[in-house]
Design a protein around this motif. Structure first.
Motif, mmCIF file in Angstrom:
data_model
loop_
_atom_site.group_PDB
_atom_site.id
_atom_site.type_symbol
_atom_site.label_atom_id
_atom_site.label_comp_id
_atom_site.label_asym_id
_atom_site.label_seq_id
_atom_site.Cartn_x
_atom_site.Cartn_y
_atom_site.Cartn_z
ATOM 1 N N PRO A 1 26.799 -37.316 21.151
ATOM 2 C CA PRO A 1 28.238 -37.582 21.053
ATOM 3 C C PRO A 1 29.042 -36.418 20.476
ATOM 4 C CG PRO A 1 26.980 -39.482 20.315
ATOM 5 C CD PRO A 1 26.002 -38.367 20.503
ATOM 6 N N ASP A 2 28.456 -35.652 19.541
ATOM 7 C CA ASP A 2 29.235 -34.577 18.927
ATOM 8 C C ASP A 2 29.488 -33.419 19.882
ATOM 9 O OD1 ASP A 2 26.648 -33.606 18.927
ATOM 10 O OD2 ASP A 2 26.355 -33.883 16.789
ATOM 11 N N ARG A 3 28.863 -33.422 21.064
ATOM 12 C CA ARG A 3 29.143 -32.392 22.060
ATOM 13 C C ARG A 3 30.229 -32.815 23.039
ATOM 14 N NH1 ARG A 3 23.209 -30.735 22.176
ATOM 15 N NH2 ARG A 3 22.760 -32.329 23.727
ATOM 16 N N LEU A 4 30.746 -34.038 22.901
ATOM 17 C CA LEU A 4 31.683 -34.584 23.868
ATOM 18 C C LEU A 4 33.117 -34.546 23.351
ATOM 19 C CD1 LEU A 4 29.649 -37.708 25.039
ATOM 20 C CD2 LEU A 4 29.748 -35.447 26.117
ATOM 21 N N GLY A 5 34.043 -34.312 24.279
ATOM 22 C CA GLY A 5 35.455 -34.315 23.929
ATOM 23 C C GLY A 5 36.179 -35.568 24.382
ATOM 24 N N ARG A 6 35.690 -36.198 25.462
ATOM 25 C CA ARG A 6 36.363 -37.381 25.998
ATOM 26 C C ARG A 6 35.406 -38.123 26.911
ATOM 27 N NH1 ARG A 6 41.447 -37.541 30.200
ATOM 28 N NH2 ARG A 6 39.919 -36.455 31.467
ATOM 29 N N ILE A 7 35.575 -39.447 26.999
ATOM 30 C CA ILE A 7 34.823 -40.284 27.919
ATOM 31 C C ILE A 7 35.824 -41.141 28.681
ATOM 32 C CG2 ILE A 7 33.081 -42.101 28.180
ATOM 33 C CD1 ILE A 7 31.884 -41.171 25.518
ATOM 34 N N THR B 1 15.879 -38.319 10.033
ATOM 35 C CA THR B 1 16.906 -37.288 9.931
ATOM 36 C C THR B 1 17.601 -37.084 11.266
ATOM 37 O OG1 THR B 1 15.274 -35.554 10.401
ATOM 38 C CG2 THR B 1 15.715 -36.054 8.089
ATOM 39 N N GLU B 2 18.854 -36.616 11.164
ATOM 40 C CA GLU B 2 19.668 -36.273 12.331
ATOM 41 C C GLU B 2 20.410 -34.985 11.991
ATOM 42 O OE1 GLU B 2 23.977 -37.605 13.706
ATOM 43 O OE2 GLU B 2 22.549 -39.276 13.776
ATOM 44 N N ALA B 3 20.221 -33.952 12.796
ATOM 45 C CA ALA B 3 20.862 -32.670 12.539
ATOM 46 C C ALA B 3 21.442 -32.124 13.830
ATOM 47 C CB ALA B 3 19.851 -31.681 11.957
ATOM 48 N N SER B 4 22.659 -31.584 13.743
ATOM 49 C CA SER B 4 23.286 -30.990 14.918
ATOM 50 C C SER B 4 24.111 -29.789 14.479
ATOM 51 C CB SER B 4 24.179 -32.005 15.639
ATOM 52 O OG SER B 4 25.268 -32.390 14.819
ATOM 53 N N ALA B 5 24.308 -28.854 15.411
ATOM 54 C CA ALA B 5 25.097 -27.663 15.115
ATOM 55 C C ALA B 5 25.635 -27.102 16.421
ATOM 56 C CB ALA B 5 24.249 -26.617 14.391
ATOM 57 N N SER B 6 26.775 -26.422 16.318
ATOM 58 C CA SER B 6 27.336 -25.759 17.494
ATOM 59 C C SER B 6 28.098 -24.518 17.053
ATOM 60 C CB SER B 6 28.276 -26.701 18.266
ATOM 61 O OG SER B 6 29.433 -27.001 17.505
ATOM 62 N N ILE B 7 28.195 -23.569 17.968
ATOM 63 C CA ILE B 7 29.021 -22.395 17.787
ATOM 64 C C ILE B 7 29.827 -22.215 19.060
ATOM 65 C CG2 ILE B 7 27.097 -20.911 18.505
ATOM 66 C CD1 ILE B 7 28.336 -18.705 16.733
#
Length: 681
Positions: free
Chosen positions: A141-147, A192-198
């Protein structure tokens, strides 16, 4: 393309890396982006063409990024559960179910683990090429902008998969993510749940690189009274990495490349009952927004699935489906000629080919030796031609479209041999091809700024998956046979609705519908502990969907409900099913989220969900009772972009039964409390 292989589990002469392929495609475009930036400001979006004026004539709902991020579980299936009428084949989430059961549908039209709804990520169909399930853990979900969710059958691009509706996922860009963002959370079980983006800007374009890793011993799906020494928690370990790069080629044209790589490993019920999914996806998209607008897309998907079945009486492996390599390749082209402000015409074609091979061995529960080797597979192809027109006449918008599909089911086979190579069965199935015409048409009337009336009618099509056609399976003690003679599912439906905005910050929506699937594929009981995939004469669903949105100051309320009267029309071998509800289909479901978001970036959100009782099987002998859950999310700002996050799933610790096979139960997520940090999201 059938020879595409994964590293590791899928061994062979050729491997692909989606991110490398995306960069190779786009590196010239990034250079052009730098040159274009020197010439002046150029706007890129990273999305496809804008929606047409006729889109609201159908039952459409959008989920904004803020609501996507507020899901207390952090999983896409819970985000989508807020949409009235959305359901998975089973109630369990993607931590505690077999991946092959992750089919999704809308409108209470049931299913047999294959998706009856079309799920797109940046325009690309996401269904597994062999099974038809959706790789939910890979859709972070954190990679999404709209559904955007459109319920009801549809034409247009890839319309052959949109039997019950379309779920369009759009990736987030730098404007949503910032340069660097991420989160780390853990729960009381040590998961655990880990996410990251650049997401740096490159000239007038941008690149987004992201990753996510979820792991844990999870919870007990087996009730305490039924546990044995071989019972284990539903362990999970999944990761995904994505890369998107967007570059302008001209003032009104942009090139988009996307890569996605993922793995998902789970253990269910018993030690050694392991499943694994692997995938590598890559796509290239060219979007033109000039006078002659166009959208050209090409993609490739390489997937693999493995699964070990453990005996529920001796607790040793009895089946090792050690490899199911599958490939999906396809593309589309859509053109919108300049016809003036009152007309939007869409013309286009799309093509998709899916192929795969199931490879498994049967194992003796007594000796532990292999007793049989099996292979099954084939390939399906769909070529679609479509045209759709939206015509604006003052307060009216008229919309209508036609689609013609050339479907081919070919190369089907099933073989079984002894460990020493002696052939016991060698079935080769005849190739089949057909043309099918589908349509959709609607009218939207803006009675005032506060009232919009709409009505529509439509048809749809879905091919049986390779799994439904050729792969038998056993969930002890029930054996389910495949059926290579399955026909395409066809849908006819109509609906009417009203959208209201009676006051500032208040929106209401009400839709009444009736949908009917001819040749609906279901697992039909044909003997004691014996089922087969069959085409039912019809599944009919009629019902009401309602949604409400209210926002005033820092308070926001989003609610939806779906009530339906769905039934099977059976005859012949399925005569006993006549008048019954489709398996796994609740009559009523509702969801409501109350959020408090003051100006200082504090936020509190409570989500109450209810799903009605449903039946595990087609004969309605095993009941899954109704369940009501409360989830919560609290975000406490710590600085300019940092936040402390508290999440809670199933705070009342409701007992959620997700499977009931003759009294053998699986349970859903119990009370789960998360805490962690979020940066920049």
């Amino acid at each position: 393309m059938d020879d595409f292989r994964f590293p590791g589990a899928m061994r062979g002469p050729l491997t692909i890396t989606a991110t490398a392929l995306a960069l190779a495609f786009l590196s010239p475009g990034l250079a052009l982006a730098d040159e274009a930036a020197d010439a002046g400001e150029i706007l890129v979006t990273g999305h496809g063409l804008e929606e047409t004026p006729g889109t609201p004539a159908y039952s459409t709902l959008e989920i904004a990024r803020k609501e996507i991020l507020s899901a207390p579980s952090g999983r896409i299936e819970d985000v989508l559960t807020s949409v009235a009428g959305f359901q998975q084949f089973r109630r369990s989430d993607s931590r505690s179910s077999n991946p092959s059961a992750q089919g999704v549908t809308l409108r209470a039209l049931g299913g047999n683990a294959s998706s009856r709804a079309l799920v797109l990520l940046d325009g690309v169909p996401m269904a597994d090429p062999f099974f038809g399930y959706i790789p939910l853990p890979a859709l972070a979900p954190d990679r999404l902008g709209r559904i955007r969710v459109t319920r009801g059958g549809g034409s247009g691009p890839f319309g052959s998969g949109a039997l019950s509706g379309t779920i369009e996922l759009e990736s987030a860009g730098p404007e949503d993510l910032g340069l660097v963002s991420g989160s780390v959370l853990a729960n009381q079980r040590g998961e655990t749940e880990a996410s990251a983006s650049i997401a740096p800007q490159l000239g007038s374009g941008f690149v987004v690189a992201s990753g996510r890793w979820d792991r844990g011993k999870a919870f007990w799906t087996t009730p305490s009274d039924d546990r044995v020494p071989a019972s284990v928690r539903a362990r999970f370990d999944s990761w995904s990495a994505g890369l998107r790069a967007i570059a302008p080629l001209a003032d009104d044209m942009e090139l988009q490349a996307r890569g996605l790589v993922f793995e998902d490993h789970r253990t269910l019920r018993f030690d050694g009952a392991d499943s694994a999914t692997e995938g590598q996806d890559a796509s290239l998209r060219l979007v033109g927004r000039g006078a002659w607008q166009f959208d050209a897309l090409a993609y490739v998907q390489a997937r693999n699935f493995s699964n070990v079945v453990v005996s529920s009486t001796r607790f040793v492996p009895v089946l090792d489906q050690y490899k199911t390599p599958a490939t999906g390749i396809g593309g589309k082209f859509e053109l919108r000629p300049p016809l003036g402000d009152a007309h939007v015409l869409r013309l286009g074609a799309d093509w998709r080919r899916t192929s795969g091979t199931m490879q498994e061995v049967a194992i003796s529960a007594i000796t532990g030796k292999i007793t049989a080797r099996r292979r099954a597979g084939g390939h399906n192809t769909d070529l679609g031609l479509f045209a759709e027109e939206d015509w604006t006449l003052g307060p009216f918008v008229l919309t209508g479209g036609l689609r013609a599909d050339r479907t081919v089911i070919a190369g089907g086979y099933f073989t079984e041999s002894s460990p020493d190579g002696l052939v016991a069965s060698d079935e080769r199935y005849p190739d089949r091809a057909d043309w099918t015409l589908s349509y959709r048409a609607g009218v939207l009337f803006h009675a005032s700024e506060a009232i919009a009336l709409r009505a529509s009618a439509y048809s749809g099509l879905r091919l049986p998956t390779l799994n439904e056609l050729y792969r038998p399976f056993t969930v002890f003690p029930v054996v389910t046979r495949a059926n290579a003679a399955l026909r395409n599912e066809k849908l006819e439906g109509y609906e009417a609705g009203v959208d209201l905005a009676p006051a500032r910050g208040l929106k209401l929506s009400l839709t009444a519908f009736e949908n009917r699937i001819e040749n609906a594929i279901a697992n039909v009981t044909i003997g004691t502990n014996l089922r087969q995939r069959r085409n039912l004469p019809e599944i009919r669903s009629r019902g009401i969907e309602a949604a409400a949105h209210f926002a005033t100051g820092p308070v926001r309320l989003d609610a939806s409900l779906a009530w339906n009267d769905a039934e099977v029309h059976g005859s012949g071998i399925s005569a006993d099913l006549d008048g019954m509800r489709p398996a796994q289909t609740p009559r009523f479901a509702a969801s409501a989220t109350l959020a408090f978001v003051p100006a200082d970036r504090w936020s509190v959100a409570l989500t109450l969900r209810h799903v009605g009782a449903q039946f595990e099987d087609d004969l309605q002998t095993d009941v899954l009772p109704a369940a009501t859950t409360l989830d919560a999310l609290v975000e406490i700002p710590l600085g300019a972009r940092a936040s402390f996050i508290l999440r809670g799933e199933n705070l009342f610790d409701e007992k959620i039964i997700t499977r009931n096979s003759g009294g053998s139960l699986d349970l859903g997520v119990p009370r789960t409390l998360w805490a962690g940090f979020r940066w920049g999201l």
